[in-house]
Write a protein that holds these residues in place. Structure first.
Motif, PDB file in Angstrom:
ATOM      1  N   THR A   1       0.874  -1.281  -0.009  1.00 38.51           N
ATOM      2  CA  THR A   1       0.135   0.044   0.145  1.00 38.51           C
ATOM      3  C   THR A   1       0.667   1.383   0.028  1.00 38.51           C
ATOM      4  O   THR A   1       0.767   2.098  -0.918  1.00 38.51           O
ATOM      5  N   MET A   2       1.627   1.620   0.872  1.00 41.68           N
ATOM      6  CA  MET A   2       2.465   2.847   1.256  1.00 41.68           C
ATOM      7  C   MET A   2       3.303   3.070  -0.195  1.00 41.68           C
ATOM      8  O   MET A   2       3.499   3.828  -0.510  1.00 41.68           O
ATOM      9  N   MET A   3       3.847   1.774  -0.592  1.00 42.12           N
ATOM     10  CA  MET A   3       5.009   1.751  -1.965  1.00 42.12           C
ATOM     11  C   MET A   3       4.160   2.326  -2.983  1.00 42.12           C
ATOM     12  O   MET A   3       4.629   3.138  -3.947  1.00 42.12           O
ATOM     13  N   SER A   4       2.828   1.950  -2.987  1.00 44.96           N
ATOM     14  CA  SER A   4       2.021   2.184  -4.166  1.00 44.96           C
ATOM     15  C   SER A   4       1.709   3.714  -3.998  1.00 44.96           C
ATOM     16  O   SER A   4       1.761   4.357  -5.242  1.00 44.96           O
TER      17      SER A   4
ATOM     18  N   ALA B   1       9.073   8.246   8.535  1.00 46.77           N
ATOM     19  CA  ALA B   1       9.268   6.756   8.735  1.00 46.77           C
ATOM     20  C   ALA B   1       8.773   5.864   7.526  1.00 46.77           C
ATOM     21  O   ALA B   1       9.169   5.217   7.078  1.00 46.77           O
ATOM     22  N   SER B   2       7.338   6.367   7.598  1.00 44.61           N
ATOM     23  CA  SER B   2       6.574   5.475   6.358  1.00 44.61           C
ATOM     24  C   SER B   2       7.141   5.804   5.071  1.00 44.61           C
ATOM     25  O   SER B   2       7.326   4.838   4.239  1.00 44.61           O
ATOM     26  N   ILE B   3       7.540   6.889   4.693  1.00 45.01           N
ATOM     27  CA  ILE B   3       8.318   7.309   3.370  1.00 45.01           C
ATOM     28  C   ILE B   3       9.467   6.705   3.139  1.00 45.01           C
ATOM     29  O   ILE B   3       9.800   6.150   2.192  1.00 45.01           O
ATOM     30  N   SER B   4      10.468   6.807   4.301  1.00 46.87           N
ATOM     31  CA  SER B   4      11.845   6.084   4.324  1.00 46.87           C
ATOM     32  C   SER B   4      11.810   4.787   3.851  1.00 46.87           C
ATOM     33  O   SER B   4      12.267   4.150   3.062  1.00 46.87           O
ATOM     34  N   LYS B   5      10.701   4.094   4.518  1.00 44.82           N
ATOM     35  CA  LYS B   5      10.465   2.556   4.306  1.00 44.82           C
ATOM     36  C   LYS B   5      10.194   2.179   2.937  1.00 44.82           C
ATOM     37  O   LYS B   5      10.622   1.173   2.190  1.00 44.82           O
ATOM     38  N   ALA B   6       8.984   3.179   2.380  1.00 46.76           N
ATOM     39  CA  ALA B   6       8.537   2.817   1.075  1.00 46.76           C
ATOM     40  C   ALA B   6       9.616   3.110  -0.060  1.00 46.76           C
ATOM     41  O   ALA B   6       9.638   2.350  -0.760  1.00 46.76           O
ATOM     42  N   VAL B   7      10.424   4.236   0.228  1.00 45.11           N
ATOM     43  CA  VAL B   7      11.491   4.655  -0.904  1.00 45.11           C
ATOM     44  C   VAL B   7      12.555   3.505  -0.728  1.00 45.11           C
ATOM     45  O   VAL B   7      13.067   3.145  -1.814  1.00 45.11           O
TER      46      VAL B   7
END
Length: 254
Positions: A107-110, A138-144
């Protein structure tokens, strides 16, 4: 054509349509809704095999509540340039995100991938992504990190030494090539199985047929991707501005 959010009854009709094996376009026609509305609804709520009307309705109510609590988007955000309808762009971004999720991307990666792809620059900083998506750094960092590992984005420092995340022009080419390589590995393993199971046995024949099919498909994908690669580097052509006087444009002198 009705507007506004889907009702619970409409969601039940969507669930029934999916159970009957109807295409999104047919479900949308029966609801008198755009196909994109049905596509977005299904893909953001579990996909065609896991869609449930009740849970989808509750999830939508939760998202609506969070959206009302979230800070408003920057009125100078890129999606409002060029005379775009900000609400239409937002809805399209949700549809694009849902389709990426349906393809297997988390989801967040999408959400990050869709957000980057739909910017004119094709790049954003972590802070800009946090502001646009209303999520934690943190969510952005993990997704990227995930997207970078898959070759979907790359990092670059701008003139202010800020790290920018970029959707490269070659991303979809590299994705197709990676898919072809992955398929080629399945072909190799399938052909190893033919030797293990013994030639001319039903199981070995099945594996050989699978190998031949996937071999043809992977080679075709790789060849087509190479032939079409230049398309990804086509640049937008600025609109022509006619500076001539109206009379001169018609060959008149007044």
């Amino acid at each position: 054509m009705p507007g506004g959010r889907l009702t619970q009854q409409e969601r039940q009709q969507i669930a029934l349509g999916l159970a009957d094996g109807l295409a999104y376009a047919e479900i949308a026609r029966r609801l008198d809704r755009p196909t994109s509305t049905v596509t977005r609804e299904v893909m953001r709520n579990g996909g065609p095999t896991s869609y449930r009307a009740e849970s989808a309705h509750r999830a939508t109510e939760r998202r609506t509540h969070r959206r009302r609590q979230a800070a408003p988007r920057d009125p100078a955000a890129p999606e409002q340039l060029h005379g775009r309808d900000a609400e239409a762009v937002r809805e399209y971004e949700e549809t694009f995100t849902a389709v990426l999720m349906g393809s297997g991307m988390p989801t967040m990666m999408s959400r990050v991938m869709a957000c980057l792809t739909l910017t004119d620059t094709g790049s954003l900083t972590a802070a800009e992504l946090v502001q646009r998506l209303q999520v934690s750094p943190a969510s952005i960092s993990k997704a990227v990190t995930f997207l970078e590992s898959q070759g979907f984005v790359r990092r670059e420092r701008d003139e202010r030494r800020r790290e920018r995340y970029i959707v490269d022009d070659d991303i979809w080419y590299q994705s197709m090539v990676a898919s072809a390589r992955s398929t080629a590995q399945i072909v190799e393993i399938a052909r190893q199985g033919v030797g293990v199971l013994g030639p001319d046995t039903p199981a070995a024949t099945r594996l050989e047929n699978v190998a031949r099919f996937l071999d043809f498909v992977s080679e075709s994908i790789a060849r087509a991707a190479e032939q079409a690669r230049d398309i990804l580097h086509t640049k937008a052509v600025p609109p022509r501005v006619d500076t001539a006087e109206p009379g001169a444009a018609r060959g008149q002198d007044g």
